[in-house]
Design a protein around this motif. Structure first.
Motif, mmCIF file in Angstrom:
data_model
loop_
_atom_site.group_PDB
_atom_site.id
_atom_site.type_symbol
_atom_site.label_atom_id
_atom_site.label_comp_id
_atom_site.label_asym_id
_atom_site.label_seq_id
_atom_site.Cartn_x
_atom_site.Cartn_y
_atom_site.Cartn_z
ATOM 1 N N ASN A 213 55.434 34.337 83.961
ATOM 2 C CA ASN A 213 55.743 33.140 84.741
ATOM 3 C C ASN A 213 54.846 33.042 85.977
ATOM 4 O OD1 ASN A 213 58.218 31.556 83.764
ATOM 5 N ND2 ASN A 213 58.908 33.676 83.568
ATOM 6 N N ALA A 214 54.569 31.809 86.385
ATOM 7 C CA ALA A 214 53.874 31.597 87.651
ATOM 8 C C ALA A 214 54.841 31.936 88.785
ATOM 9 C CB ALA A 214 53.444 30.138 87.754
ATOM 10 N N ASP A 215 54.263 32.362 89.904
ATOM 11 C CA ASP A 215 55.112 32.717 91.054
ATOM 12 C C ASP A 215 56.025 31.558 91.458
ATOM 13 O OD1 ASP A 215 53.806 35.100 90.997
ATOM 14 O OD2 ASP A 215 52.692 34.820 92.876
ATOM 15 N N GLU A 216 55.469 30.332 91.422
ATOM 16 C CA GLU A 216 56.269 29.167 91.857
ATOM 17 C C GLU A 216 57.458 28.946 90.934
ATOM 18 O OE1 GLU A 216 52.663 28.276 90.848
ATOM 19 O OE2 GLU A 216 52.567 29.759 92.470
ATOM 20 N N THR A 217 57.246 29.207 89.633
ATOM 21 C CA THR A 217 58.363 29.044 88.690
ATOM 22 C C THR A 217 59.467 30.035 89.004
ATOM 23 O OG1 THR A 217 56.774 28.413 86.985
ATOM 24 C CG2 THR A 217 58.982 29.011 86.234
ATOM 25 N N LEU A 218 59.061 31.275 89.298
ATOM 26 C CA LEU A 218 60.058 32.300 89.625
ATOM 27 C C LEU A 218 60.846 31.896 90.870
ATOM 28 C CD1 LEU A 218 57.769 35.406 89.009
ATOM 29 C CD2 LEU A 218 59.803 34.810 87.681
ATOM 30 N N GLN A 219 60.122 31.359 91.852
ATOM 31 C CA GLN A 219 60.815 30.948 93.084
ATOM 32 C C GLN A 219 61.741 29.760 92.840
ATOM 33 O OE1 GLN A 219 57.158 30.838 95.405
ATOM 34 N NE2 GLN A 219 57.939 32.485 96.713
ATOM 35 N N SER A 220 61.293 28.825 91.994
ATOM 36 C CA SER A 220 62.175 27.695 91.653
ATOM 37 C C SER A 220 63.414 28.187 90.920
ATOM 38 C CB SER A 220 61.457 26.684 90.753
ATOM 39 O OG SER A 220 60.305 26.226 91.381
ATOM 40 N N ALA A 221 63.216 29.176 90.044
ATOM 41 C CA ALA A 221 64.347 29.734 89.292
ATOM 42 C C ALA A 221 65.355 30.369 90.257
ATOM 43 C CB ALA A 221 63.856 30.759 88.282
ATOM 44 N N ARG A 222 64.840 31.122 91.230
ATOM 45 C CA ARG A 222 65.730 31.748 92.219
ATOM 46 C C ARG A 222 66.495 30.685 93.024
ATOM 47 N NH1 ARG A 222 68.234 36.274 92.408
ATOM 48 N NH2 ARG A 222 69.858 34.740 92.386
ATOM 49 N N ALA A 223 65.754 29.661 93.447
ATOM 50 C CA ALA A 223 66.395 28.614 94.257
ATOM 51 C C ALA A 223 67.474 27.907 93.439
ATOM 52 C CB ALA A 223 65.335 27.607 94.727
#
Ligand SMILES: [Zn+2]
Length: 480
Positions: A213-223
């Motif tokens: 996963n792209a870092d941004e996707t991981l962060q969106s998933a967390r959010a």
């Protein structure tokens, strides 16, 4: 009957000498896994509605409660339902499709073509039914899983009557039911809304791994997970290769990289956690990350040995997972995982005292519940908790004689010794018969899939679908 009816109607039961209960289960032993780890000889559990009313000596429970239904297993043990903290349920239909291969061979020549040609909503429904059938008959009452068509997984799980933590896998590559991570996130959001506050389904967000996963996707998933107070499930440091690549390309371990991205800021369930240094473990402990340790999978794929003894010494919550059941493991047998978890730590540390039986059982029950964030509701037999319990026979040759019930449950008892299973106050297995699913029908469907999967693999793959030319990288199939 009339007296019971009046009891519940008028609330006069205490005056009549007994309170109403839906069930009383009794057995030679009750293993509670409560705070004091009470082991009750000749014990019983009273259940009312979805919850446990009381746990204690049989004489006391039978005096206090009058039950509409009773189950007695005089030569058996009642214990909390087992908790599988990591699996891919619908992959049950690929069980044994290809084994004993190197990962790339397994992916490119077997699983990838099989998934590309077979995985759809119907496949997922039957695969989940098969998984639930096997899990329930083997004493598992709660499982955590990530795959595709997760709404269908949830429907089949509810049909079976099991409890589950479910998350749609998010990847940077196209998958059977989404083309982009954005689509997967949108799916996840709808899924979280649909199952908000559900008594049996905990909707989670499940980005596959750091490297997929792209870092941004991981962060969106967390959010997204945090917006719903939901757990995030992820594969973490499963192989040495994953660790080496992260260190070489990004200068830090997967744990450090995920921590920097803020992915552990909220409830997280990390599967495998094999390749860990002391700093990694301290980060995971400080962030309260729950670990799903999958001994069968780590052994079969030659991934390595997770430092479970050290994790437990540091105070991390470590549960057990089957992973699989294709490629990495071929079944959902939590009795086997307990046995292997204990033995793997002993052989790794050359210390037979490492991970004793009672600790292995904790990992499969109360600590597994902690990993999933459900320990206030399940994981032990205590008044007020959800009624998730199993009754297991202890009179078979491999369990006779009996000196220590914990030792037997981990080193001797088989999944086939499970007699009765209750989830959320509902009996779903009685005398080894699944009451919620038609076993013959599920097995017949699985055999039909066996034929169609085999047939689909006989047909030459069109060039655009071949792994080497596909936009789908083999890595996207590392949902194991
Ligand atoms: Zn997995």
């Amino acid at each position: 009957m009339m007296r019971l009816f009046l009891c519940s109607l008028l609330g006069l039961c205490s005056l009549l000498g007994a309170e109403p209960a839906d069930w009383i289960w009794s057995a030679r032993y009750v293993v509670t896994m409560d705070g004091g780890r009470r082991l009750i000889e000749d014990g019983a559990v009273a259940v009312g509605g979805e919850r446990i009313l009381a746990v204690g000596p049989r004489a006391q429970i039978e005096k206090q409660y009058r039950a509409r239904h009773k189950i007695d297993l005089p030569s058996g043990v009642i214990l909390p339902g087992l908790i599988n903290t990591h699996a891919h349920a619908p992959m049950s239909l690929f069980r044994g499709l290809a084994d004993d291969l190197r990962l790339a061979d397994w992916l490119e020549n077997h699983i990838f073509p099989a998934e590309a040609r077979n995985v759809n909503a119907d496949f997922v429904r039957w695969g989940t039914r098969l998984a639930c059938l096997e899990m329930a008959l083997g004493g598992t009452t709660t499982f955590a899983e990530m795959y595709y068509f997760e709404d269908v997984v949830a429907e089949a799980t509810l049909e079976a009557g099991l409890r589950a933590v479910l998350g749609e896998t998010i990847l940077r590559f196209p998958a059977p039911d989404f083309k982009t991570p954005r689509e997967a996130l949108r799916f996840n959001e709808r899924f979280l809304e649909r199952f908000r506050n559900h008594p049996l389904i905990t909707a989670a967000v499940a980005p596959h791994a750091l490297y997929t996963n792209a870092d941004e996707t991981l962060q969106s998933a967390r959010a997204l997970a945090n917006r719903f107070g939901a757990p995030l499930m992820i594969h973490l440091s499963e192989t040495a290769e994953e660790l080496d690549t992260a260190v070489q390309e990004r200068g830090a371990t997967p744990v450090v990289l995920l921590d920097r991205l803020g992915i552990f800021q909220g409830r997280t369930i990390a599967a495998h956690a094999v390749w860990m240094d002391e700093d990694d473990l301290e980060i995971l402990r400080d962030r309260g990350v729950g670990i799903a340790h999958c001994p069968s999978s780590n052994m079969k794929l030659a991934s390595g040995i997770a430092p479970v003894k050290r994790m437990l010494a540091l105070g991390l919550a470590v549960g057990l997972g089957t992973d699989g059941p294709a490629g990495s493991n071929n079944d959902f047998n939590m009795f086997e995982e307990m046995d292997l978890a204990a033995k793997l730590q002993k052989v790794a540390t050359r210390d037979p005292e490492a991970l004793p039986a009672r600790q292995a059982l904790e990992m499969a029950t109360i600590m597994g519940a902690r990993v999933l964030g459900l320990d206030k509701e399940i994981g032990s037999l205590e008044a007020g908790k959800r009624a998730d319990l199993i009754a297991v026979r202890l009179d078979r040759p491999h369990a006779t004689p009996l000196f220590d019930v914990y030792s037997h449950l981990v080193y001797a008892v088989k999944a086939g010794d499970v007699e009765h299973v209750m989830v959320n106050g509902r009996i779903i297995v009685r005398s080894r018969r699944m009451l919620t699913l038609d076993e013959a029908k599920v097995l017949a469907a699985a055999r039909r899939y066996q034929r169609s999967i085999r047939e689909s693999l006989r047909i030459a793959m069109p060039p655009q679908q071949r792994p080497a030319r596909s936009p789908v990288q083999p890595a996207n199939l590392l949902v194991q």
